[in-house]
Design an enzyme around this catalytic site. Structure first.
Site, PDB file in Angstrom:
ATOM      1  N   GLU A 210     -42.891  -2.768  32.399  1.00 29.23           N
ATOM      2  CA  GLU A 210     -43.170  -4.044  33.066  1.00 29.23           C
ATOM      3  C   GLU A 210     -42.730  -3.994  34.533  1.00 29.23           C
ATOM      4  O   GLU A 210     -43.453  -4.470  35.418  1.00 29.23           O
ATOM      5  CB  GLU A 210     -42.451  -5.206  32.354  1.00 29.23           C
ATOM      6  CG  GLU A 210     -42.859  -5.416  30.892  1.00 29.23           C
ATOM      7  CD  GLU A 210     -41.946  -4.676  29.930  1.00 29.23           C
ATOM      8  OE1 GLU A 210     -41.563  -3.516  30.225  1.00 29.23           O
ATOM      9  OE2 GLU A 210     -41.619  -5.250  28.874  1.00 29.23           O
TER      10      GLU A 210
ATOM     11  N   CYS B 163     -37.962  -7.004  27.038  1.00 25.18           N
ATOM     12  CA  CYS B 163     -36.562  -7.025  26.620  1.00 25.18           C
ATOM     13  C   CYS B 163     -35.839  -8.220  27.228  1.00 25.18           C
ATOM     14  O   CYS B 163     -36.128  -8.661  28.340  1.00 25.18           O
ATOM     15  CB  CYS B 163     -35.857  -5.723  26.997  1.00 25.18           C
ATOM     16  SG  CYS B 163     -35.827  -5.393  28.769  1.00 25.18           S
TER      17      CYS B 163
ATOM     18  N   ARG C 171     -47.115  18.700  20.511  1.00 23.22           N
ATOM     19  CA  ARG C 171     -45.788  19.134  20.970  1.00 23.22           C
ATOM     20  C   ARG C 171     -45.369  18.373  22.223  1.00 23.22           C
ATOM     21  O   ARG C 171     -44.210  18.004  22.377  1.00 23.22           O
ATOM     22  CB  ARG C 171     -45.817  20.635  21.297  1.00 23.22           C
ATOM     23  CG  ARG C 171     -45.759  21.522  20.094  1.00 23.22           C
ATOM     24  CD  ARG C 171     -45.651  22.971  20.538  1.00 23.22           C
ATOM     25  NE  ARG C 171     -45.578  23.862  19.376  1.00 23.22           N
ATOM     26  CZ  ARG C 171     -45.621  25.183  19.452  1.00 23.22           C
ATOM     27  NH1 ARG C 171     -45.744  25.771  20.647  1.00 23.22           N
ATOM     28  NH2 ARG C 171     -45.545  25.917  18.362  1.00 23.22           N
TER      29      ARG C 171
ATOM     30  N   ALA D 241     -38.850  24.724   5.312  1.00 25.35           N
ATOM     31  CA  ALA D 241     -38.475  23.536   6.093  1.00 25.35           C
ATOM     32  C   ALA D 241     -39.352  22.352   5.703  1.00 25.35           C
ATOM     33  O   ALA D 241     -38.864  21.225   5.552  1.00 25.35           O
ATOM     34  CB  ALA D 241     -38.599  23.834   7.585  1.00 25.35           C
TER      35      ALA D 241
END
Lengths: 317, 317
Positions: A46, A68, A178, A250
Site C-alpha cells: 500500500e 495492517c 523455486r 523426504a
C-alpha cells in the site's frame, strides 16, 4: 483485483514473515499506482502504491489483504496511511488473520468514512499468500511437494539415472517455482547422490535462489541448513513457502506427517516399468484413508509433459 | 460422418474379423437410413442402411470405410449394392486396406457415375476401426493396456489390496471398454490372486462380455483360453481388439515386445507410497529410448478420477 494479485505474486518467496501483498490504485479507469511487498517485507504494497499515485482523492484502491492496523518500528500502519490519503473506496480480497489487525484495519477505514468492499477473489488471494496464512493459522510454512515422474510414477531407472524424464519446459516451470519459494528441501539420499545446487537457472531470476535445507540429523554442509525432522520446519524463521524437491524418502517423511499442502506433479509421456518410485513408505494401512485428501486445482501441458497441481483438502481450511 | 462413426462404434468388439463400419443415408436434410456392421460381421453397415432407406435416389450416403468390392458366400459386395441403388453421392472416411477392395470399391462407384468424396474424418475412423486396421496392417489385434493407479503409479498396497483405488465412474467406464473389445487378457498372477470374472457388469451390456485370455504356458481353466506369449495374439482368430487388464507382469510382457497400441490410464487423486507398481520390468536400459513413444490422445474427469488415453506413435502409422 486480478492485477493486484499478480503484483502480490511478485513478492512470493521473498517477504517472509510478511505477507506478499499486491495493491493497485485506479482513478477514472486509469491505473495511477501499483505496489507489492518488497523483499524483506518493507515497504508494504500500500505504501509503495500510494507513493507512486500521489493524490488519491476519488480513486479506488484494490488490495489483496486487509491493510495492517499496527504500527511497527519499520513503518506506520497501512490503515493509517490510507485514512490520511482519503481514497473514495477500498476493495479488499482477504481479511488479515494476524490478531494485531484481524478486522481492525477495515474498521478503522470505515470509521474514517471510506467505503470498503471485502472478499473479492478471496480464494485466489489465499492461494497466493498461502505461506503467510499457513504460518498464521498452522504455525508452520506452506509446503509444496514437487514430483517429476513417468506415467507409471517412476522418478529414475533402477540404477538411479533420471536425466531426463521431463522436458525443458517442465524443468523451466520448476525453476520458476523455486524462484517463488523461501526455501527448498531435499533428503540426505538425494544430497549424497546428486549434490544438487537447487538454484534458479533462469535468465533474470538467478538472484532469487532460495535457501537450501537438508532433512538430516547430521551436520549440514556449508551453504545448507539441516533440519532433523519434517515437524522442525515450524521453527524456521523467515520461511513461509517451502518446496520439497526429493527424493522418495523426504517426500514420504513429509506425507507421513501430513505436512504437504500442495503437490506439483510433472509427468512425462513415457513408461519406465521397473525403476525408482517417487514416494517411499507413507504409513498407509488402508486405501479408505487415502481418499478425499487431494483435489486437482490446476492442470496444463508443458511441452509434451503434463503438470497437475493438487491441493490438500483440510477440514475447515 | 461423425454420426456414421458413432453407428460404427456400436459394433466394436463384436464384428471381427470384419471391420466395424457405420453408414448413414441422408436426403433433403433428413436421415432415411442407418446401419452398422452386425455381430459376427453380417449384414454389412451399407446393406442394413440401404434396406432401411429403400429408394435412395438423390441421397447422400456417409460410410466410414470404403465399400467392399469382393463378393462372398455370405453376401454381395457393398460396392455393387450401392451401384444398383444409385445414390447421388457417397462420402467416405477411410480407404479399405484389404487387398480385395483397396481402391476397387471407390473405382467401381465412380465408373457407375456416382460422386465419391474421400478422407472425411479419416483419422477418427482409423481410431474407431483400429482393430481391423491393425489386423490388416500388422497382422495382429490392436492392443489396449488398462492401468488404474494412484497419482504415484501404485495399483495396490504392499499386501496386494487394491479395492478401491478408482471410483465408481472410472470403473463403469472401464466396463464400457470391456464391452467394446473382442477379448480381455490377464496374467497368471492376477488370475491366481483374484480369479477375475472380467465380465461386463453394466445394465443392458451384460451380453457383451468378451472372451477371456490368460497369459500362461500352463493349461487354461474352463472358460479361458491360454496364450503362451504376447506374440501369440497374432494367432487368435476373431480377436481384433484386445484389452490387457493386468497385472504388472502381463503389462510389462506386452510393453517389452512393443505390443501395446493404446494406454488407458485411470488415476485416482490419492497417494499410496510404498505399494505395488503398475508395470514390471520392460527392459528399458536408457531413458532416451522411452521418449517419443506415447502421445496424449484424450483426457477427461470421471468423478474425481482422471482418465488419460495415450496412443503409441509408430513411424508411418
Amino acid at each position: 483485483m486480478a492485477a493486484a494479485l499478480a503484483l502480490g505474486a511478485r513478492g512470493r518467496g521473498r517477504t517472509a514473515p510478511n505477507p506478499n501483498v499486491g495493491c493497485l490504485i485506479v482513478r477514472d479507469g486509469r491505473v495511477i499506482g501499483r505496489g507489492w511487498t518488497q523483499p524483506g517485507g518493507r515497504p508494504h504494497a500500500e505504501a509503495m502504491a500510494l507513493e507512486q499515485a500521489g493524490n488519491v482523492a476519488g480513486a479506488t484502491i484494490y488490495v489483496t489483504l486487509e491493510p495492517c492496523a499496527h504500527r511497527s518500528p519499520r513503518g506506520p500502519a497501512c490503515a493509517d496511511l490510507l485514512v490520511a490519503a482519503r481514497p473514495a473506496r477500498i476493495v479488499m480480497a482477504l481479511g488479515d488473520p494476524d490478531p494485531r489487525t484481524d478486522g481492525l484495519g477495515v474498521a478503522r477505514l470505515r470509521a474514517a468514512g471510506i467505503a470498503v468492499t471485502e472478499n473479492l477473489l478471496a480464494h485466489e488471494a489465499a492461494r497466493g499468500m498461502a505461506g503467510f496464512l499457513s504460518r498464521q493459522m498452522l504455525g508452520r510454512p506452506h509446503v509444496t511437494l514437487k514430483l517429476a515422474t513417468s506415467l507409471d510414477g517412476r522418478i529414475a531407472l533402477p540404477d538411479g539415472r533420471s536425466r531426463w524424464i521431463t522436458g525443458a519446459q517442465a524443468r523451466a516451470h520448476a525453476h520458476v517455482e523455486r524462484a517463488t519459494t523461501d526455501a527448498i528441501l531435499v533428503g540426505r539420499g538425494t544430497y549424497d547422490a546428486d549434490a544438487p545446487r537447487l538454484d534458479v537457472r533462469l535468465a533474470g531470476l538467478e538472484g532469487r535462489s532460495p535457501r537450501r535445507l537438508l532433512l538430516s540429523t547430521r551436520e549440514a554442509p556449508e551453504g545448507w541448513t539441516a533440519i532433523a525432522s519434517p515437524e522442525a520446519i515450524a521453527t524456521l524463521a523467515d520461511v513461509d513457502h517451502l518446496l520439497v524437491e526429493g527424493g522418495a524418502g523426504a517426500a514420504a517423511a513429509f506425507l507421513r506427517e501430513d505436512l504437504v499442502d500442495r503437490l506439483l506433479l510433472y509427468r512425462a509421456p513415457l513408461l519406465i516399468g521397473e525403476g525408482r518410485a517417487a514416494i517411499g513408505d507413507i504409513g498407509l494401512h488402508d486405501l479408505a484413508e487415502a481418499h478425499g485428501r487431494w483435489r486437482l486445482a490446476d492442470t496444463r501441458m508443458l511441452g509434451s509433459d503434463r503438470l497437475e497441481v493438487y491441493e490438500r483438502q483440510r477440514t475447515g481450511g
